[in-house]
Design a protein around this motif. Structure first.
Motif, PDB file in Angstrom:
ATOM      1  N   PRO A 110       0.836  -1.204   0.000  1.00 55.64           N
ATOM      2  CA  PRO A 110       0.000   0.000   0.000  1.00 55.64           C
ATOM      3  C   PRO A 110       0.871   1.255   0.000  1.00 55.64           C
ATOM      4  O   PRO A 110       2.076   1.174   0.252  1.00 55.64           O
ATOM      5  N   PHE A 111       0.275   2.404  -0.310  1.00 53.53           N
ATOM      6  CA  PHE A 111       0.969   3.679  -0.108  1.00 53.53           C
ATOM      7  C   PHE A 111       1.164   3.820   1.396  1.00 53.53           C
ATOM      8  O   PHE A 111       0.210   3.680   2.152  1.00 53.53           O
ATOM      9  N   ARG A 112       2.384   4.083   1.813  1.00 51.97           N
ATOM     10  CA  ARG A 112       2.617   4.138   3.256  1.00 51.97           C
ATOM     11  C   ARG A 112       2.833   5.568   3.736  1.00 51.97           C
ATOM     12  O   ARG A 112       3.696   6.276   3.219  1.00 51.97           O
ATOM     13  N   ALA A 113       2.034   5.972   4.701  1.00 54.21           N
ATOM     14  CA  ALA A 113       2.187   7.261   5.367  1.00 54.21           C
ATOM     15  C   ALA A 113       1.287   7.229   6.585  1.00 54.21           C
ATOM     16  O   ALA A 113       0.251   6.550   6.571  1.00 54.21           O
ATOM     17  N   ARG A 114       1.678   7.949   7.629  1.00 53.59           N
ATOM     18  CA  ARG A 114       0.863   7.934   8.840  1.00 53.59           C
ATOM     19  C   ARG A 114      -0.519   8.534   8.570  1.00 53.59           C
ATOM     20  O   ARG A 114      -1.511   8.119   9.142  1.00 53.59           O
ATOM     21  N   ALA A 176       3.290   8.994  -1.018  1.00 49.76           N
ATOM     22  CA  ALA A 176       3.866   7.657  -0.927  1.00 49.76           C
ATOM     23  C   ALA A 176       5.320   7.636  -1.373  1.00 49.76           C
ATOM     24  O   ALA A 176       6.135   6.896  -0.826  1.00 49.76           O
TER      25      ALA A 176
ATOM     26  N   ALA B  88       5.730  11.239  10.229  1.00 48.29           N
ATOM     27  CA  ALA B  88       4.774  11.256   9.122  1.00 48.29           C
ATOM     28  C   ALA B  88       4.896   9.993   8.271  1.00 48.29           C
ATOM     29  O   ALA B  88       3.919   9.529   7.700  1.00 48.29           O
ATOM     30  N   ARG B  89       6.084   9.469   8.171  1.00 46.89           N
ATOM     31  CA  ARG B  89       6.318   8.266   7.354  1.00 46.89           C
ATOM     32  C   ARG B  89       5.563   7.062   7.904  1.00 46.89           C
ATOM     33  O   ARG B  89       5.201   6.148   7.188  1.00 46.89           O
ATOM     34  N   GLY B  90       5.327   7.075   9.230  1.00 48.38           N
ATOM     35  CA  GLY B  90       4.534   6.013   9.831  1.00 48.38           C
ATOM     36  C   GLY B  90       5.384   4.871  10.347  1.00 48.38           C
ATOM     37  O   GLY B  90       6.599   4.820  10.105  1.00 48.38           O
ATOM     38  N   TYR B  94       8.504   0.603   4.119  1.00 45.57           N
ATOM     39  CA  TYR B  94       8.300  -0.105   2.854  1.00 45.57           C
ATOM     40  C   TYR B  94       9.157  -1.361   2.841  1.00 45.57           C
ATOM     41  O   TYR B  94      10.283  -1.353   3.335  1.00 45.57           O
TER      42      TYR B  94
END
Lengths: 269, 259
Positions: A110-114, A176, B88-90, B94
């Motif tokens: 998936p597109f990853r971001a918080r 992303a 923000a990247r979480g 990846y």
């Protein structure tokens, strides 16, 4: 450019991110995708894999899709580490299997971001983009009958540039692709397309301040000027709009700070 | 008032602060290098120049405090932005992530920045405070008594007269780079600083909104040339000492004869 696979039916190995729900831990699961036509789109290939999974009684891979012609911005996968896959200026749905070779291993995430929490497997919740757009608000427009098309002169260059920005389909590939999960390209396209047109001038300062503030509040990162966003953008929106938004933001900040308040307590007719 | 809040509180505001402080610091490092290249001339030049700077008094302190504020804001903004971006990247990284077009210098900004900070601290301790390599510091007895053989001019004004006794900064620099490790550390550090500037200079135009596709290529060429020139100039000083091109001159009779 993407290598073109002209071979006849071929097979690849998929390593797909499977995550049952937002709070559940996810992991990569390997699937064999066999007898693929090079002319299948990436999503059609996933459909074929899902058919097999369904027949076997397994949970199919959840992925978001809608128009399948690159204009809605719904499909969103990171394919082999690049949002929307190896092509340039195309969305996942416009990525064809001829971009891959027989025996390739393809990572699908998936597109990853918080700010884009995973809903399930490859589906992310991109409500944050809608919230930013809403923060931009409306433009002051004359209600009633449509004005004559030539009543409001707009230089051709400005109109074209505004159209470039307006091409943004809000897919989130910019976020992303960015190592900082920054939404600057998306926000700058939205700020730019109205800011370039005479109709968007009345709210120009308020719009850029509100949208940037909302972007920050929603937990997107900041821009480090690497331009991964514009390279990953399926609409190839230029990072020039980011420079333009930075300028707009600075100007709006100063104008807002030094703007005299109107006399009296307001009111009106 | 929103001005301060927007500059210090928003992501774009902090980027603008980074760009402006970066611009100030770029101006400083270039001026600093141009001044220091006088080491290749007669010792009168660098020593007169150093004496002139020290004689500025309050102006010198205003400049120093200004630079310190710029450094602190630059590092503060970089740290806050980095932490926010990491958040923000979480949590989930990846599995595979490829770079599409980000330049090499842009990928290592944080690392080159940290090395530049370490270098800055050593450089100050070395030539400004004399905390390290203190035996060759300009304020030691052996280096305190340089007699100017000619007037030193700035913009046509004579600022240091011939015959005045000044600190022998020229000699301090040449002695300071005698240890091989120090000279090599300086060359590596200015190399990384140049790499930092390669992305930083390019980036500040974008952050301040002074860049577009029409200008991008010429801007990049200008920045690359500026950084290459900066690196060559900066590496030349320790390099010249390392290769023996610049050698500390034996103590002159005029200095030795001092009472």
């Amino acid at each position: 450019m993407v290598a073109v696979n002209t071979q006849q039916p071929f097979s690849v190995t998929l390593r797909v991110w499977r995550q049952a729900g937002p709070a559940q831990p996810g992991k990569f699961v390997e699937y064999a995708a066999k007898d693929l036509s090079p002319n299948m789109s990436f999503l059609e290939m996933l459909d074929v894999v899902n058919d097999e999974l369904t027949v076997k009684g397994e949970e199919p891979i959840a992925f978001a899709h809608d128009c399948r012609e690159g204009i809605c911005g719904t499909c969103s996968c990171t394919i082999n580490g690049k949002p929307h896959g190896p092509g340039k200026g195309i969305a996942t749905c416009q990525t064809y299997m001829r971009s891959f070779k027989d025996g390739d291993t393809i990572f699908v995430e998936p597109f990853r971001a918080r700010a884009f929490p995973v809903v399930k497997d490859l589906i992310t919740d991109r409500t944050a983009f809608d919230t930013i757009t809403q923060a931009g608000g409306f433009i002051t427009a004359r209600a009633g009958s449509a004005p004559d098309a030539n009543a409001l002169p707009i230089p051709k260059g400005d109109a074209d540039l505004a159209m470039d920005a307006a091409q943004c389909i809000g897919c989130g590939a910019c976020v992303a692709a960015c190592k900082n999960a920054s939404a600057m390209l998306f926000v700058s396209a939205k700020v730019g397309h109205l800011g370039l047109l005479p109709q968007g001038q009345a709210e120009r300062d308020r719009r850029v301040l509100a949208m940037v503030n909302t972007m920050d509040t929603l937990g997107f990162g900041s821009c480090t000027n690497q331009y991964e966003c514009s390279a990953a953008c399926p609409k190839l929106i230029s990072h020039d709009f980011i420079a333009r938004m930075n300028r707009d933001y600075l100007k709006a900040t100063f104008r807002d700070a030094f703007k005299p308040a109107p006399a009296g307590g307001g009111g009106g007719a | 008032m929103n001005l301060v809040g927007n500059l210090f509180g928003s992501s774009i505001g902090r980027k603008i602060l980074m760009a402006v402080t970066g611009l100030i610091l770029i101006g400083f490092v270039i001026g600093h290098l141009v001044g220091n290249l006088q080491v290749f001339s007669h010792p009168d030049k660098l020593n007169g120049y150093a004496h002139f700077l020290r004689s500025l008094g309050p102006a010198l302190w205003i400049a120093r405090i200004g630079l310190l504020v710029a450094v602190v804001i630059h590092i503060w903004a970089a740290t806050v932005l980095t932490l926010e971006s990491k958040r923000a990247r979480g949590g989930e990284p990846y599995g595979v992530k490829t770079w599409i077009q980000a330049t090499l210098s842009s990928r290592y900004m944080r690392w080159t920045g940290v090395v530049v900070l370490a270098f800055l601290l050593y450089h100050l301790a070395h030539f400004t405070l004399g905390v390290v390599q203190s035996d060759t510091f300009k304020e030691t007895e052996a280096l305190r008594h340089y007699k100017m053989t000619a007037d030193y001019h700035v913009l046509g004004f004579t600022v240091v007269r011939a015959g005045s006794e000044v600190l022998d900064v020229h000699r301090m620099v040449l002695l300071g780079f005698q240890p091989l490790v120090v000279a090599i550390f300086y060359i590596i550090a200015v190399g990384l600083l140049s790499l930092h500037l390669l992305h930083g200079m390019d980036s500040l135009f974008q952050t301040l909104g002074w860049r577009n596709a029409r200008w991008a290529r010429s801007l990049r060429t200008f920045v690359m040339l500026a950084c290459a020139a900066y690196f060559i100039g900066s590496a030349a000083i320790p390099g010249a000492v390392l290769t023996g091109l610049l050698k500390p001159v034996p103590v002159t009779p005029s200095v030795a004869a001092h009472p």
